[in-house]
Design an enzyme around this catalytic site. Sequence first.
Site, PDB file in Angstrom:
ATOM      1  N   LYS A 183      53.188  54.856  60.669  1.00  0.00           N
ATOM      2  CA  LYS A 183      54.509  53.598  60.926  1.00  0.00           C
ATOM      3  C   LYS A 183      55.587  53.947  59.860  1.00  0.00           C
ATOM      4  O   LYS A 183      55.263  55.072  59.296  1.00  0.00           O
ATOM      5  CB  LYS A 183      54.315  52.185  60.812  1.00  0.00           C
ATOM      6  CG  LYS A 183      52.934  51.975  61.740  1.00  0.00           C
ATOM      7  CD  LYS A 183      53.148  51.601  63.535  1.00  0.00           C
ATOM      8  CE  LYS A 183      52.126  51.888  64.556  1.00  0.00           C
ATOM      9  NZ  LYS A 183      50.756  51.302  64.521  1.00  0.00           N
TER      10      LYS A 183
HETATM   11  C1  LIG Z   1      49.769  50.262  65.261  1.00  0.00           C
HETATM   12  C2  LIG Z   1      49.756  49.343  66.709  1.00  0.00           C
HETATM   13  C3  LIG Z   1      49.155  48.010  65.769  1.00  0.00           C
HETATM   14  C4  LIG Z   1      48.308  47.543  64.958  1.00  0.00           C
HETATM   15  O1  LIG Z   1      48.163  48.103  64.071  1.00  0.00           O
HETATM   16  P1  LIG Z   1      47.188  48.450  62.844  1.00  0.00           P
HETATM   17  O2  LIG Z   1      47.896  48.138  61.318  1.00  0.00           O
HETATM   18  O3  LIG Z   1      46.822  50.108  62.932  1.00  0.00           O
HETATM   19  O4  LIG Z   1      45.989  48.264  63.343  1.00  0.00           O
HETATM   20  C5  LIG Z   1      49.600  47.427  67.440  1.00  0.00           C
HETATM   21  N1  LIG Z   1      50.349  47.354  67.744  1.00  0.00           N
HETATM   22  C6  LIG Z   1      51.305  48.534  68.241  1.00  0.00           C
HETATM   23  C7  LIG Z   1      51.759  48.247  69.172  1.00  0.00           C
HETATM   24  C8  LIG Z   1      51.451  49.339  67.069  1.00  0.00           C
HETATM   25  O5  LIG Z   1      51.673  50.577  67.582  1.00  0.00           O
END
Ligand SMILES: *Cc1c(COP(=O)(O)O)cnc(C)c1O
Length: 380
Positions: A183
Site C-alpha cells: 500500500k
Molecule cells: C489491502 C486491502 C485490505 C486489507 O488490508 P490488510 O492490511 O492487508 O489487512 C482491505 N481492502 C482492500 C481493498 C485492500 O486492498
Amino acid sequence: MKQLPYGHQSIDEADIRAVVDVLHGDWLTQGPLVDEFEAALAARTGAKHAVAFNSGTAALHGACAAARLGDGDEVLTSGLSFSASANCARYVGAMPGFVDIDPSTLEATSDSFVSAAGDNTRGVVPVHFAGRPSDLSALAPLRERGIVVIEDAAHAIGAVGPHGPVGNCAMSDMACFSFHPVKTITTGEGGAVTTNDDELAHRLGAFRTHGIERRAPAEDPEAGGWYYEIDELGMNYRITDLQCALGVSQMTKLDSFLARRNEIAAEYRRLLADTDVELAAPAAEGQRHAYHLVVALLPEHASRRRVYDQMRAAGIGVQVHYVPIYWHPYYARLGFERGLCPEVERVYRRCLSLPVFPGVEDADVERVAATLLDAVAQAG
Ligand SMILES: *Cc1c(COP(=O)(O)O)cnc(C)c1O
C-alpha cells in the site's frame, strides 16, 4: 534481469532510525507513537478521530463491530475488491451483498449501491478502487435511512475526492485504511479507521483491546485502580509502537510517494495511448488519484493467461486485482453464483496490474509498456 514486483515498500534510513529508536525506549506497544501516528492520520485526512489497528482487515472488522452490524444484516460491497471488503461483514455475522462495477472506473458506484439496497441492507462498504477517489454523494439517502457507510480506503490514503481528502468521512461514518507493504505507506502490517463520531471512536478503541473499559462499578467501594470492565466482546487488534514509528516516518513522505505514483501512471498512459491496451479511468478533474494500482485492461482477443506468464517470465511481477470475491468457494457455499456481476467478471478476465511504487524508474516503465505490447501482440 531486474525483477520488478507490482508493488513494493519504500524504506529509507530515517524510517529505520525511527523504528530502532523505539527499541531503545520503554514502550514496544500502545505507547506514545500510536497516539502520534493516529494524530498524523487525523490531521492528514481531516477526520476528528483516527484509531490505528494491526491490519486493514482488523480495521474493517472493528468498523463493522462499532457500527453494530450483525446477524440478519446485509452489507453491500463491490464484487471486485480484496476479499476483506466482504469478509468484514461475515466476521460480525452479517451477510455481504455484491454490487457490479462501472467498467471504466472499476468501482461499484454510489448509484448502484442505492439501487441494490433492500429492506435488510444495514451497511455499505464502497471501495476507492486502485486509489481512485469514489464520489459518495449519492449515498446520502441511504444514510438518512440509517444505513452505515464504511469506506474501504485501503488503496486511497492521500487521495482527494469531490468532498476533500479520502478519510475525512464527509459522506460516510467511517473510513478504513491499510498499511500493508504494497500500500502507499506501510507499517509492515497495519490499518486504521477514521471517523468524526465520538461514540464510534470510543467503540473502535475498546474493540481493539478486548472491549476493555477502564472503570470500576460504583456499588463496589473496594474496586481500585486495577479494575476494568468488559461490556462487549473485543479483540487484541493492537498495533505496536514499532509499527507506528514507521508509520509516522512514512507519513512525512506520503506526498512525494503520491507524486511519483502519479508520474508513473501518467507515463504508462502516454506509452499505452492509441494501443489496444486500455487503462482504468484517471481521477476526475481537480481530484487526486493515489494510484495504489495501475490497472491495464487487455483487448478481448488476447489471452490474459499468456500475457501474465510472459510478463512474469520477463521478470515483471504483474498481478490480477481481483478474483471476483463471490467466486471464492467460501462465498459459493453461502449461495453466491457465478454470473452475479457481469462487468466484474468481464473486467476480471482482462485486467492486469502493472508495477507502480516510488522505486519504479522511468526506464522500468518503458520496459513494462514495451514488454506488455509485445506480449499482447503474441497472445492475440
Ligand atoms: C489491502 C486491502 C485490505 C486489507 O488490508 P490488510 O492490511 O492487508 O489487512 C482491505 N481492502 C482492500 C481493498 C485492500 O486492498
